[in-house]
Design a protein around this motif. Structure first.
Motif, PDB file in Angstrom:
ATOM      1  N   GLY A 116      45.339  -6.228  24.702  1.00  0.00           N
ATOM      2  CA  GLY A 116      45.075  -6.934  25.953  1.00  0.00           C
ATOM      3  C   GLY A 116      43.613  -7.048  26.321  1.00  0.00           C
ATOM      4  N   ALA A 117      42.683  -6.589  25.443  1.00  0.00           N
ATOM      5  CA  ALA A 117      41.253  -6.581  25.782  1.00  0.00           C
ATOM      6  C   ALA A 117      40.681  -7.984  25.914  1.00  0.00           C
ATOM      7  N   GLU A 118      41.351  -8.978  25.303  1.00  0.00           N
ATOM      8  CA  GLU A 118      40.814 -10.333  25.377  1.00  0.00           C
ATOM      9  C   GLU A 118      40.841 -10.884  26.798  1.00  0.00           C
ATOM     10  N   HIS A 119      41.642 -10.270  27.672  1.00  0.00           N
ATOM     11  CA  HIS A 119      41.746 -10.742  29.061  1.00  0.00           C
ATOM     12  C   HIS A 119      40.926  -9.889  30.030  1.00  0.00           C
ATOM     13  N   LEU A 120      40.182  -8.916  29.527  1.00  0.00           N
ATOM     14  CA  LEU A 120      39.473  -7.987  30.395  1.00  0.00           C
ATOM     15  C   LEU A 120      38.023  -8.408  30.611  1.00  0.00           C
ATOM     16  N   ASN A 121      37.480  -8.009  31.741  1.00  0.00           N
ATOM     17  CA  ASN A 121      36.073  -8.248  32.058  1.00  0.00           C
ATOM     18  C   ASN A 121      35.536  -7.003  32.761  1.00  0.00           C
ATOM     19  N   PRO A 122      34.229  -6.921  33.023  1.00  0.00           N
ATOM     20  CA  PRO A 122      33.676  -5.692  33.615  1.00  0.00           C
ATOM     21  C   PRO A 122      34.344  -5.236  34.899  1.00  0.00           C
ATOM     22  N   SER A 123      34.842  -6.170  35.716  1.00  0.00           N
ATOM     23  CA  SER A 123      35.463  -5.777  36.987  1.00  0.00           C
ATOM     24  C   SER A 123      36.765  -5.009  36.785  1.00  0.00           C
ATOM     25  N   CYS A 124      37.310  -5.023  35.553  1.00  0.00           N
ATOM     26  CA  CYS A 124      38.545  -4.300  35.262  1.00  0.00           C
ATOM     27  C   CYS A 124      38.289  -2.810  35.029  1.00  0.00           C
ATOM     28  N   PHE A 125      37.018  -2.409  34.984  1.00  0.00           N
ATOM     29  CA  PHE A 125      36.704  -1.035  34.638  1.00  0.00           C
ATOM     30  C   PHE A 125      35.896  -0.370  35.743  1.00  0.00           C
ATOM     31  N   ARG A 126      36.376   0.775  36.139  1.00  0.00           N
ATOM     32  CA  ARG A 126      35.758   1.499  37.231  1.00  0.00           C
ATOM     33  C   ARG A 126      34.326   1.921  36.915  1.00  0.00           C
ATOM     34  N   TYR A 127      34.049   2.207  35.661  1.00  0.00           N
ATOM     35  CA  TYR A 127      32.711   2.626  35.271  1.00  0.00           C
ATOM     36  C   TYR A 127      31.700   1.471  35.262  1.00  0.00           C
ATOM     37  N   LEU A 128      32.172   0.235  35.267  1.00  0.00           N
ATOM     38  CA  LEU A 128      31.260  -0.906  35.156  1.00  0.00           C
ATOM     39  C   LEU A 128      31.010  -1.617  36.478  1.00  0.00           C
ATOM     40  N   GLY A 129      31.918  -1.474  37.430  1.00  0.00           N
ATOM     41  CA  GLY A 129      31.715  -2.118  38.722  1.00  0.00           C
ATOM     42  C   GLY A 129      31.970  -3.612  38.673  1.00  0.00           C
ATOM     43  N   ASN A 130      31.754  -4.256  39.812  1.00  0.00           N
ATOM     44  CA  ASN A 130      32.036  -5.692  39.943  1.00  0.00           C
ATOM     45  C   ASN A 130      30.744  -6.505  39.899  1.00  0.00           C
ATOM     46  N   THR A 131      29.996  -6.353  38.825  1.00  0.00           N
ATOM     47  CA  THR A 131      28.740  -7.074  38.709  1.00  0.00           C
ATOM     48  C   THR A 131      28.963  -8.527  38.323  1.00  0.00           C
ATOM     49  N   LEU A 132      28.104  -9.406  38.838  1.00  0.00           N
ATOM     50  CA  LEU A 132      28.140 -10.816  38.475  1.00  0.00           C
ATOM     51  C   LEU A 132      27.033 -11.151  37.480  1.00  0.00           C
ATOM     52  N   MET A 133      26.210 -10.179  37.150  1.00  0.00           N
ATOM     53  CA  MET A 133      25.085 -10.394  36.231  1.00  0.00           C
ATOM     54  C   MET A 133      25.584 -10.466  34.794  1.00  0.00           C
ATOM     55  N   THR A 134      25.228 -11.525  34.086  1.00  0.00           N
ATOM     56  CA  THR A 134      25.649 -11.702  32.691  1.00  0.00           C
ATOM     57  C   THR A 134      24.477 -11.982  31.764  1.00  0.00           C
ATOM     58  N   GLU A 135      23.269 -11.949  32.296  1.00  0.00           N
ATOM     59  CA  GLU A 135      22.086 -12.259  31.489  1.00  0.00           C
ATOM     60  C   GLU A 135      20.951 -11.310  31.850  1.00  0.00           C
ATOM     61  N   ILE A 136      20.336 -10.719  30.827  1.00  0.00           N
ATOM     62  CA  ILE A 136      19.209  -9.814  31.009  1.00  0.00           C
ATOM     63  C   ILE A 136      18.045 -10.324  30.170  1.00  0.00           C
ATOM     64  N   GLU A 137      16.930 -10.606  30.830  1.00  0.00           N
ATOM     65  CA  GLU A 137      15.725 -11.055  30.150  1.00  0.00           C
ATOM     66  C   GLU A 137      16.022 -12.214  29.199  1.00  0.00           C
ATOM     67  N   ASN A 138      16.671 -13.238  29.735  1.00  0.00           N
ATOM     68  CA  ASN A 138      16.955 -14.493  29.023  1.00  0.00           C
ATOM     69  C   ASN A 138      17.907 -14.310  27.838  1.00  0.00           C
ATOM     70  N   GLN A 139      18.648 -13.225  27.827  1.00  0.00           N
ATOM     71  CA  GLN A 139      19.654 -13.026  26.785  1.00  0.00           C
ATOM     72  C   GLN A 139      20.990 -12.725  27.436  1.00  0.00           C
ATOM     73  N   THR A 140      22.000 -13.526  27.139  1.00  0.00           N
ATOM     74  CA  THR A 140      23.323 -13.310  27.713  1.00  0.00           C
ATOM     75  C   THR A 140      23.990 -12.117  27.036  1.00  0.00           C
ATOM     76  N   ASP A 141      25.033 -11.602  27.677  1.00  0.00           N
ATOM     77  CA  ASP A 141      25.765 -10.477  27.094  1.00  0.00           C
ATOM     78  C   ASP A 141      26.379 -10.859  25.753  1.00  0.00           C
ATOM     79  N   GLU A 142      26.862 -12.088  25.648  1.00  0.00           N
ATOM     80  CA  GLU A 142      27.455 -12.542  24.384  1.00  0.00           C
ATOM     81  C   GLU A 142      26.402 -12.613  23.285  1.00  0.00           C
ATOM     82  N   GLU A 143      25.227 -13.139  23.609  1.00  0.00           N
ATOM     83  CA  GLU A 143      24.145 -13.203  22.627  1.00  0.00           C
ATOM     84  C   GLU A 143      23.721 -11.803  22.201  1.00  0.00           C
TER      85      GLU A 143
END
Length: 320
Positions: A172-199
């Protein structure tokens, strides 16, 4: 203030002339540029070595690590040093209120030179890390309105990996995002220093390939990260309740304890007992005492931090 290129050039010059060890130390408050300064110093040192050593190619572009290692073969040292950067950043850096790419550990990079040659050739390197701040795992804010804090980058990169890849790791991990995990919180940030999390995920994946880390080893790394995330979702009873039985923090129909057991290779009831009971011996007889809620949560967080620390330490040793 001396320029970082001047500092690295003088260190290399003194190394050649005196044949003695040289050190470059960067200090300062969070966000002052310590990591970036030392990175440029390292790039410059390796670049100077390449300029006088016909056997050592120029420093590769860290954003284009297209060279992969295979068992039994070795790449130029500069390729390994370049590949270490995205690994250290992903596993050791996180977002804080002061810095979007804050290093949560101390690092000592040792470059080894052959001073018997007048060129003082670069012949090896070694990384040592200290004081990894694993509290960043369990202290992330859960306030959706605050993007001033995130856990280690690698967790978000893993959840931004291709759907098929996540499904292969975790039911079921394909349907999960950071907000699903208590340790990660409900962040909306997906890019750090011009690099996305996927990149970042692809960059780290290629960097691990450069070091010759095989699929089995990579699978162990990803599984360890999943275990840490899943541990954070294990709660004791309901919120504001005295119920000591394990319940899931998530409202998902899947049993988080059973998923954790599958990831760890143990049964869910064994996790339940290990987390809620303290076992000791008295006169050769086994005794068990039920832990109170606060103790269980502390042990859960300590276990998660320990799993991450061991994973981080193993990875650095493997790179060396």
């Amino acid at each position: 203030m001396p320029h970082i290129v001047e500092v690295s050039a003088l260190a290399y010059k003194d190394l050649i002339e005196t044949k003695r060890d040289q050190s470059i130390i960067a200090t300062g408050v969070s966000g002052s540029g310590k990591t970036e300064s030392l990175r440029y110093a390292l790039y410059h040192l390796v670049g100077m070595c390449a300029a006088i050593d016909d056997d050592q190619p120029p420093y590769p572009d860290c954003d284009d690590l297209t060279v992969h290692n295979t068992p039994g073969t070795y790449l130029p040292l500069s390729a390994y040093i370049a590949a270490s950067d995205p690994i250290f950043e992903a596993f050791g850096n996180c977002v804080t209120q002061w810095n979007d790419n804050s290093s949560r550990f101390a690092k000592f990079t040792e470059l080894c030179f052959d001073t018997s040659d007048e060129k003082s050739k670069l012949i090896g390197f070694n990384f040592r890390t200290y004081l990894l701040d694993t509290s960043s795992i369990v202290n992330t804010t859960k306030d959706a309105s605050m993007d001033a804090q995130r856990s280690f980058h690698i967790f978000y990169a893993l959840l931004a990996a291709p759907m098929e890849f996540r499904r292969s790791l975790w039911p079921g991990a394909e349907h999960l995002n950071p907000s699903c995990f208590r340790y990660l919180g409900n962040t909306l940030m997906t890019e750090i220093e011009n690099q996305t999390d996927e990149e970042r995920f692809y960059t780290v994946f290629d960097a691990l390939d450069t070091f010759g880390i095989d699929e089995k080893e990579k699978s162990s790394i990803w599984t360890s990260l999943c275990i840490v995330l899943q541990l954070g979702n294990i709660m004791i009873g309901k919120e504001n309740s005295c119920d000591d039985s394990i319940r899931s923090f998530s409202t998902s129909a899947m049993d988080d304890v059973e998923i954790l057991g599958e990831l760890m290779g143990v049964k869910g009831n064994e996790i339940n007992e290990a987390m809620t009971m303290r076992t000791f011996s008295v006169s050769g007889h086994k005794r068990q005492v039920k832990l109170i809620k606060g103790e269980i949560m502390e042990h859960r967080d300590l276990f998660a931090k320990t799993v991450y620390y061991i994973t981080f330490d193993w990875l650095i040793n493997r790179m060396n």
